[in-house]
Design a protein around this motif. Structure first.
Motif, PDB file in Angstrom:
ATOM      1  N   ALA A 103      41.899  40.339  29.407  1.00 12.67           N
ATOM      2  CA  ALA A 103      41.640  39.030  30.020  1.00 12.67           C
ATOM      3  C   ALA A 103      40.730  39.191  31.239  1.00 12.67           C
ATOM      4  CB  ALA A 103      42.961  38.369  30.405  1.00 12.67           C
ATOM      5  N   ASP A 104      41.032  40.190  32.071  1.00 11.26           N
ATOM      6  CA  ASP A 104      40.229  40.455  33.275  1.00 11.26           C
ATOM      7  C   ASP A 104      38.785  40.796  32.888  1.00 11.26           C
ATOM      8  OD1 ASP A 104      39.742  40.910  36.006  1.00 11.26           O
ATOM      9  OD2 ASP A 104      40.392  43.003  35.911  1.00 11.26           O
ATOM     10  N   THR A 105      38.663  41.599  31.843  1.00  9.87           N
ATOM     11  CA  THR A 105      37.332  42.014  31.386  1.00  9.87           C
ATOM     12  C   THR A 105      36.521  40.812  30.899  1.00  9.87           C
ATOM     13  OG1 THR A 105      38.183  44.177  30.784  1.00  9.87           O
ATOM     14  CG2 THR A 105      36.124  43.511  29.743  1.00  9.87           C
ATOM     15  N   MET A 107      36.951  37.665  31.772  1.00  9.09           N
ATOM     16  CA  MET A 107      36.637  36.793  32.908  1.00  9.09           C
ATOM     17  C   MET A 107      35.593  37.440  33.817  1.00  9.09           C
ATOM     18  SD  MET A 107      40.321  35.014  33.798  1.00  9.09           S
ATOM     19  CE  MET A 107      41.342  36.473  33.852  1.00  9.09           C
ATOM     20  N   GLY A 108      35.735  38.758  34.052  1.00  7.57           N
ATOM     21  CA  GLY A 108      34.789  39.465  34.923  1.00  7.57           C
ATOM     22  C   GLY A 108      33.381  39.436  34.366  1.00  7.57           C
ATOM     23  N   ASN A 109      33.289  39.703  33.086  1.00  9.51           N
ATOM     24  CA  ASN A 109      31.960  39.683  32.472  1.00  9.51           C
ATOM     25  C   ASN A 109      31.370  38.290  32.481  1.00  9.51           C
ATOM     26  OD1 ASN A 109      30.883  42.293  31.147  1.00  9.51           O
ATOM     27  ND2 ASN A 109      33.112  42.373  30.951  1.00  9.51           N
ATOM     28  N   LEU A 110      32.225  37.316  32.260  1.00 12.24           N
ATOM     29  CA  LEU A 110      31.728  35.939  32.295  1.00 12.24           C
ATOM     30  C   LEU A 110      31.168  35.623  33.681  1.00 12.24           C
ATOM     31  CD1 LEU A 110      31.313  33.131  31.212  1.00 12.24           C
ATOM     32  CD2 LEU A 110      33.740  32.661  31.602  1.00 12.24           C
ATOM     33  N   TRP A 112      29.965  37.664  35.916  1.00 16.92           N
ATOM     34  CA  TRP A 112      28.698  38.370  36.161  1.00 16.92           C
ATOM     35  C   TRP A 112      27.556  37.767  35.363  1.00 16.92           C
ATOM     36  CZ3 TRP A 112      27.404  42.946  39.088  1.00 16.92           C
ATOM     37  CH2 TRP A 112      28.412  43.293  40.005  1.00 16.92           C
ATOM     38  N   HIS A 113      27.864  37.410  34.121  1.00 18.09           N
ATOM     39  CA  HIS A 113      26.799  36.831  33.298  1.00 18.09           C
ATOM     40  C   HIS A 113      26.404  35.448  33.771  1.00 18.09           C
ATOM     41  CE1 HIS A 113      25.801  39.720  30.190  1.00 18.09           C
ATOM     42  NE2 HIS A 113      26.998  40.214  30.459  1.00 18.09           N
ATOM     43  N   ALA A 114      27.308  34.800  34.464  1.00 18.31           N
ATOM     44  CA  ALA A 114      26.967  33.490  35.019  1.00 18.31           C
ATOM     45  C   ALA A 114      26.265  33.651  36.371  1.00 18.31           C
ATOM     46  CB  ALA A 114      28.230  32.650  35.165  1.00 18.31           C
ATOM     47  N   THR A 120      37.466  40.935  41.015  1.00 21.92           N
ATOM     48  CA  THR A 120      38.769  40.298  40.851  1.00 21.92           C
ATOM     49  C   THR A 120      39.516  40.400  42.170  1.00 21.92           C
ATOM     50  OG1 THR A 120      38.795  41.440  38.723  1.00 21.92           O
ATOM     51  CG2 THR A 120      40.758  40.152  39.310  1.00 21.92           C
ATOM     52  N   ALA A 121      39.869  39.271  42.759  1.00 25.67           N
ATOM     53  CA  ALA A 121      40.697  39.286  43.965  1.00 25.67           C
ATOM     54  C   ALA A 121      42.138  38.995  43.597  1.00 25.67           C
ATOM     55  CB  ALA A 121      40.190  38.250  44.972  1.00 25.67           C
ATOM     56  N   ASN A 122      42.328  38.182  42.563  1.00 17.82           N
ATOM     57  CA  ASN A 122      43.676  37.809  42.147  1.00 17.82           C
ATOM     58  C   ASN A 122      43.692  37.611  40.638  1.00 17.82           C
ATOM     59  OD1 ASN A 122      45.517  35.245  41.457  1.00 17.82           O
ATOM     60  ND2 ASN A 122      46.498  36.531  42.998  1.00 17.82           N
ATOM     61  N   PHE A 182      37.944  35.314  41.419  1.00 15.42           N
ATOM     62  CA  PHE A 182      36.941  36.337  41.698  1.00 15.42           C
ATOM     63  C   PHE A 182      36.215  35.932  42.984  1.00 15.42           C
ATOM     64  CE2 PHE A 182      36.229  39.323  38.065  1.00 15.42           C
ATOM     65  CZ  PHE A 182      37.298  38.922  37.286  1.00 15.42           C
ATOM     66  N   ILE A 183      35.929  36.937  43.816  1.00 10.21           N
ATOM     67  CA  ILE A 183      35.203  36.668  45.057  1.00 10.21           C
ATOM     68  C   ILE A 183      33.828  37.327  44.967  1.00 10.21           C
ATOM     69  CG2 ILE A 183      35.169  36.942  47.573  1.00 10.21           C
ATOM     70  CD1 ILE A 183      37.583  35.358  46.894  1.00 10.21           C
ATOM     71  N   VAL A 184      32.810  36.547  45.182  1.00  6.19           N
ATOM     72  CA  VAL A 184      31.441  37.077  45.157  1.00  6.19           C
ATOM     73  C   VAL A 184      31.271  38.020  46.346  1.00  6.19           C
ATOM     74  CG1 VAL A 184      28.988  36.483  45.324  1.00  6.19           C
ATOM     75  CG2 VAL A 184      30.562  35.018  44.016  1.00  6.19           C
ATOM     76  N   MET A 185      30.692  39.192  46.033  1.00  8.87           N
ATOM     77  CA  MET A 185      30.485  40.208  47.076  1.00  8.87           C
ATOM     78  C   MET A 185      29.645  39.676  48.223  1.00  8.87           C
ATOM     79  SD  MET A 185      29.356  43.674  45.209  1.00  8.87           S
ATOM     80  CE  MET A 185      28.630  42.886  43.810  1.00  8.87           C
ATOM     81  N   ASP A 186      29.976  40.195  49.408  1.00 10.54           N
ATOM     82  CA  ASP A 186      29.084  39.996  50.547  1.00 10.54           C
ATOM     83  C   ASP A 186      27.740  40.607  50.217  1.00 10.54           C
ATOM     84  OD1 ASP A 186      30.427  38.657  52.455  1.00 10.54           O
ATOM     85  OD2 ASP A 186      31.276  40.444  53.419  1.00 10.54           O
ATOM     86  N   LYS A 187      26.678  39.981  50.646  1.00  8.37           N
ATOM     87  CA  LYS A 187      25.337  40.544  50.409  1.00  8.37           C
ATOM     88  C   LYS A 187      25.277  42.001  50.850  1.00  8.37           C
ATOM     89  CE  LYS A 187      22.588  37.426  48.594  1.00  8.37           C
ATOM     90  NZ  LYS A 187      22.475  37.659  47.185  1.00  8.37           N
TER      91      LYS A 187
END
Ligand SMILES: CCCCC/C=C\C/C=C\C/C=C\C/C=C\CCCC(=O)SCCNC(=O)CCNC(=O)[C@H](O)C(C)(C)COP(=O)(O)OP(=O)(O)OC[C@H]1O[C@@H](n2cnc3c(N)ncnc32)[C@H](O)[C@@H]1OP(=O)(O)O
Length: 249
Positions: A103-105, A107-110, A112-114, A120-122, A182-187
């Motif tokens: 499930a994480d994979t 969602m994570g790929n989705l 990134w592709h978006a 994943t934070a939670n 998911f939290i977008v990385m700091d630049k």
């Protein structure tokens, strides 16, 4: 379309894919219930030493699809074969961590592709029905909403079952329901991550960690943990405990 006949469990993933592909126009695109999605090849990930891809076909093998249309609500889909080699938690049942990982994979790929370079934070997973290996599952992931750097996603896991007449059908009963933040990385942190567009392609000269390195590191790690954290009696207690548990199953 004639439904594929499945003689052995191991062929279920391919057979289910064939079922989907037969409904669509091109080999690398499939039609799900609502849209066309395109397959994402593992090779697209450059040198990524991806955790799930290290499992091997007898353990876990999967193919990943993302919706290719310009939409505000993209989706990702995994079709996975869960084998019998080391996939159990409770004996006879697939480890919930494996289901959660799928499930994480998805969602994570989705994410990134978006376009969201996010971690994943939670991750929350409701396990609704047990799975017994070998199993074939489909994971459907979607983005629920975004708020600044926060991306909220969900994923449902369904089993693909073999019917009495040998045909395959996706069960309507959900095996697990996951939600995630998911939290977008700091630049500033982005440069630390190897993304597919910056990764060297296959045959890269970047030194890889070998299995021997990992074994060495693991035994050093285990030895130091034992020395510092556990009493000398630990291994005996562990064995006795395992014997008791095993005898009761
Ligand atoms: C067409 C070409 C496409 C190319 C792409 C191709 C392929 C895709 C490539 C790769 C695919 C990638 C991944 C997919 C694969 C598998 C998925 C697995 C993903 C993972 O395996 S990933 C590893 C596990 N994961 C971690 O290793 C994270 C550890 N952790 C941290 O690194 C930090 O913790 C971080 C970064 C999460 C946040 O840290 P930070 O400093 O950046 O942000 P900060 O703390 O300021 O939080 C900002 C706001 O989020 C809220 N917030 C934060 N955490 C929260 C929580 N847990 N619950 C609720 N709210 C939370 C705060 O409350 C605040 O909210 P507010 O702004 O409202 O105050």
């Amino acid at each position: 379309m004639s439904a594929p006949q499945v003689g052995v469990h191991e062929s279920r993933t391919d057979a289910y894919l064939a079922l989907l592909v037969n409904n669509s126009s091109s080999d690398n695109n499939i039609s799900t219930s609502s849209r066309t999605v395109r397959e994402v090849s593992y090779q697209d990930w450059g040198r990524s030493a991806n955790f799930t891809r290290a499992q091997g076909a007898e353990r876990l093998d999967y193919r990943l699809f993302v919706s290719d249309d310009e939409t505000e609500h993209p989706t990702a889909h995994i079709v996975a074969q869960i084998g019998t080699d080391g996939t159990e938690g409770v004996p006879g049942f697939v480890h919930g961590g494996l289901t959660s990982t799928l499930a994480d994979t998805a969602m994570g790929n989705l994410a990134w592709h978006a376009g969201y370079k996010a971690f994943t934070a939670n991750l929350n997973v409701d396990f609704r029905a047990p799975l017994s290996p070998p199993a074939c599952v489909v994971v459907d992931a979607k983005i629920e909403k975004t708020e600044g750097r926060k991306v909220y996603l969900s994923a449902d896991v369904f089993e693909v079952q073999e019917m009495q007449d040998g045909t395959l059908a996706r069960s309507n009963d959900v095996v697990a329901e996951a939600t995630s933040l998911f939290i977008v990385m700091d630049k500033a942190k982005e440069t630390a991550v190897t993304t597919p567009d910056t990764a060297p392609q296959n045959g890269a000269s970047t030194p890889r960690v070998t299995n021997d390195d990992i074994r060495d590191h693991t035994s050093t790690c285990v030895a130091s943990v034992r020395e510092t954290l556990f009493s000398p009696g630990w291994s005996t207690i562990e064995k006795d405990y395992l014997k008791t548990v095993w005898a009761s199953t």
